[in-house]
Design a protein around this motif. Structure first.
Motif, PDB file in Angstrom:
ATOM      1  N   ILE A   1       0.838  -1.197   0.000  1.00  0.00           N
ATOM      2  CA  ILE A   1       0.000   0.000   0.000  1.00  0.00           C
ATOM      3  C   ILE A   1       0.876   1.253   0.000  1.00  0.00           C
ATOM      4  O   ILE A   1       1.922   1.295   0.664  1.00  0.00           O
ATOM      5  CB  ILE A   1      -0.916   0.012   1.244  1.00  0.00           C
ATOM      6  N   ASP A   2       0.437   2.283  -0.703  1.00  0.00           N
ATOM      7  CA  ASP A   2       1.156   3.555  -0.749  1.00  0.00           C
ATOM      8  C   ASP A   2       1.290   4.139   0.658  1.00  0.00           C
ATOM      9  O   ASP A   2       0.307   4.228   1.401  1.00  0.00           O
ATOM     10  CB  ASP A   2       0.388   4.536  -1.644  1.00  0.00           C
ATOM     11  N   GLU A   3       2.494   4.532   1.019  1.00  0.00           N
ATOM     12  CA  GLU A   3       2.761   5.103   2.345  1.00  0.00           C
ATOM     13  C   GLU A   3       1.892   6.318   2.632  1.00  0.00           C
ATOM     14  O   GLU A   3       1.455   6.534   3.763  1.00  0.00           O
ATOM     15  CB  GLU A   3       4.245   5.494   2.429  1.00  0.00           C
ATOM     16  N   HIS A   4       1.600   7.110   1.606  1.00  0.00           N
ATOM     17  CA  HIS A   4       0.802   8.323   1.819  1.00  0.00           C
ATOM     18  C   HIS A   4      -0.613   8.020   2.306  1.00  0.00           C
ATOM     19  O   HIS A   4      -1.242   8.841   2.981  1.00  0.00           O
ATOM     20  CB  HIS A   4       0.731   9.141   0.515  1.00  0.00           C
ATOM     21  N   LEU A   5      -1.118   6.840   1.972  1.00  0.00           N
ATOM     22  CA  LEU A   5      -2.477   6.482   2.386  1.00  0.00           C
ATOM     23  C   LEU A   5      -2.572   6.303   3.894  1.00  0.00           C
ATOM     24  O   LEU A   5      -3.653   6.453   4.478  1.00  0.00           O
ATOM     25  CB  LEU A   5      -2.908   5.193   1.679  1.00  0.00           C
ATOM     26  N   MET A   6      -1.437   6.015   4.547  1.00  0.00           N
ATOM     27  CA  MET A   6      -1.456   5.712   5.972  1.00  0.00           C
ATOM     28  C   MET A   6      -1.964   6.867   6.828  1.00  0.00           C
ATOM     29  O   MET A   6      -2.546   6.655   7.884  1.00  0.00           O
ATOM     30  CB  MET A   6      -0.054   5.310   6.447  1.00  0.00           C
ATOM     31  N   ASP A   7      -1.750   8.084   6.384  1.00  0.00           N
ATOM     32  CA  ASP A   7      -2.146   9.244   7.183  1.00  0.00           C
ATOM     33  C   ASP A   7      -3.470   9.863   6.745  1.00  0.00           C
ATOM     34  O   ASP A   7      -3.838  10.948   7.207  1.00  0.00           O
ATOM     35  CB  ASP A   7      -1.033  10.301   7.136  1.00  0.00           C
ATOM     36  N   VAL A   8      -4.180   9.181   5.867  1.00  0.00           N
ATOM     37  CA  VAL A   8      -5.500   9.660   5.453  1.00  0.00           C
ATOM     38  C   VAL A   8      -6.474   9.513   6.612  1.00  0.00           C
ATOM     39  O   VAL A   8      -6.597   8.438   7.210  1.00  0.00           O
ATOM     40  CB  VAL A   8      -6.003   8.851   4.241  1.00  0.00           C
ATOM     41  N   PRO A   9      -7.184  10.595   6.987  1.00  0.00           N
ATOM     42  CA  PRO A   9      -8.145  10.500   8.099  1.00  0.00           C
ATOM     43  C   PRO A   9      -9.390   9.733   7.688  1.00  0.00           C
ATOM     44  O   PRO A   9      -9.847   9.830   6.547  1.00  0.00           O
ATOM     45  CB  PRO A   9      -8.470  11.970   8.401  1.00  0.00           C
ATOM     46  N   LEU A  10      -9.927   8.954   8.609  1.00  0.00           N
ATOM     47  CA  LEU A  10     -11.163   8.222   8.347  1.00  0.00           C
ATOM     48  C   LEU A  10     -12.358   9.094   8.699  1.00  0.00           C
ATOM     49  O   LEU A  10     -12.273   9.992   9.541  1.00  0.00           O
ATOM     50  CB  LEU A  10     -11.188   6.929   9.154  1.00  0.00           C
ATOM     51  N   GLN A  11     -13.483   8.819   8.076  1.00  0.00           N
ATOM     52  CA  GLN A  11     -14.680   9.637   8.260  1.00  0.00           C
ATOM     53  C   GLN A  11     -15.574   9.065   9.352  1.00  0.00           C
ATOM     54  O   GLN A  11     -15.551   7.870   9.640  1.00  0.00           O
ATOM     55  CB  GLN A  11     -15.452   9.726   6.939  1.00  0.00           C
ATOM     56  N   ASP A  12     -16.370   9.965   9.949  1.00  0.00           N
ATOM     57  CA  ASP A  12     -17.391   9.576  10.930  1.00  0.00           C
ATOM     58  C   ASP A  12     -16.803   8.796  12.109  1.00  0.00           C
ATOM     59  O   ASP A  12     -17.369   7.806  12.575  1.00  0.00           O
ATOM     60  CB  ASP A  12     -18.496   8.744  10.265  1.00  0.00           C
TER      61      ASP A  12
END
Length: 349
Positions: A211-222
């Motif tokens: 998985i792309d490292e940048h995806l790790m810091d994507v905030p989750l919703q709700d």
């Protein structure tokens, strides 16, 4: 006895998994024209074994059930198909934790911490993907059963379910760079590529989603922090983590070393456990085992995986296990399995 109280064991200390791991199995068997009761009986499970998803079933029986279903129904992508029936609710109380973590990284770390609640025979680690995939991380899965049974379908199901859950939680931002299989594909490789929408590389030491490292810091919703706190507290209180013995911790550390279980040294594992190597050796001795014995077990399990679930040449298997020559692999297999590598492979075809 209520459904949630049922535990189906084959022998003492048999690792158990929640019946929810087999969600969708019966309907898929029927769809393919099979007999669920007959397959359950062959796996030494009663007909009501999967009625309650919180019931516990033997891990080896569950794996045998998946393998037998794929063979008997001539459906080599059985595990991939089953994953379509899985959603976050199959994870029980763990789902509440995962759905309410702030970021993708924290969600995967929480899954690694509490996956044993759902399936103690499967471990998860988030590690650098290495030079092969710069800028990426590996969400890596390992089977920790000893001895390790054939697990092509179980591993396919685990990887496919993780892939689907990431897609459901992260939504459009998620797509794996590649998928690693720890076996030769049971189904045509095109089936895996179509399912994951990514390059698939078989016959690796471990199963993993890259998985792309940048995806790790994507905030989750709700995200609801209160729900996560309550759910985490519930898991910590009601599900003590397995492997608290030093030997159990060593096995887990070996499974999570970037170089693979067979490559772990005493110094590497001691560092991971924040222990001096002599302290680690002393504690293992107090438990009646030793580091060399545990590493030999890891080598044996990896050898069995390569020889029964891949088409790697004998010379490549020997190299992957760290043997300087193929004859050393033959001697080791005679000691571990009472058979030559060729006989072991032939007997599992």
């Amino acid at each position: 006895m209520t459904g949630s109280d049922r535990i189906f064991t084959l022998h003492d200390m048999e690792p158990l998994v929640r019946a929810a791991t087999l969600r969708g199995w019966a309907s898929l068997v029927l769809e393919l024209g099979g007999d669920p009761d007959a397959l359950l009986a062959a796996a030494r499970l009663p007909g009501y074994a999967l009625e309650d998803e919180d019931a516990l079933v033997p891990a080896r029986a569950a794996m045998h059930l998946l393998e037998a279903s794929a063979v008997d129904l001539r459906c080599p992508d059985f595990g991939l198909r089953m994953a379509h029936a899985q959603d976050p609710t199959a994870l029980g109380p763990l789902a509440l934790v995962l759905q309410n973590t702030p970021t993708v990284r924290e969600m995967i770390q929480a899954a690694a911490r509490y996956l044993f609640v759902h399936s103690p025979s499967l471990t998860l680690a988030l590690i650098p993907a290495g030079p092969e995939f710069p800028g990426h991380v590996a969400m890596r899965f390992d089977m920790v059963l000893d001895p390790r049974p054939p697990a092509r379908q179980a591993m396919d199901l685990g990887l496919a379910t993780a892939h689907r859950l990431l897609g459901l939680v992260v939504r459009s931002g998620y797509r794996p760079r590649a998928v690693l299989l720890p076996h030769s594909p049971a189904a045509p490789l095109s089936c895996y590529v179509r399912f994951f929408g990514a390059e698939v590389r078989p016959e690796r030491a471990h199963g993993a989603l890259i998985i792309d490292e940048h995806l790790m810091d994507v905030p989750l919703q709700d995200v609801d922090e209160t729900i996560r706190r309550i759910a985490t507290s519930y898991l910590d209180t009601n599900y003590p983590a397995p492997g608290s013995s030093t030997a159990g911790l060593v096995r887990t550390a070996m499974a999570r070393t970037a170089g693979g279980r067979a490559g772990a040294s005493l110094e590497q594992v001691a560092k991971m456990l924040a222990l001096h190597p002599r302290t680690l050796q002393r504690r293992l001795a107090e438990e009646g085992t030793g580091f060399d014995h545990l590493r030999d077990e890891a080598l044996r399990d990896l050898a069995h995986q390569y020889l029964t679930e891949s088409s790697l040449s004998m010379s490549h298997v020997a190299l992957a296990l760290g043997f300087s020559e193929q004859s050393a692999l033959t001697r080791a297999c005679r000691r571990w399995f009472g058979r030559t590598p060729t006989a072991l492979r032939r007997g599992n075809r």
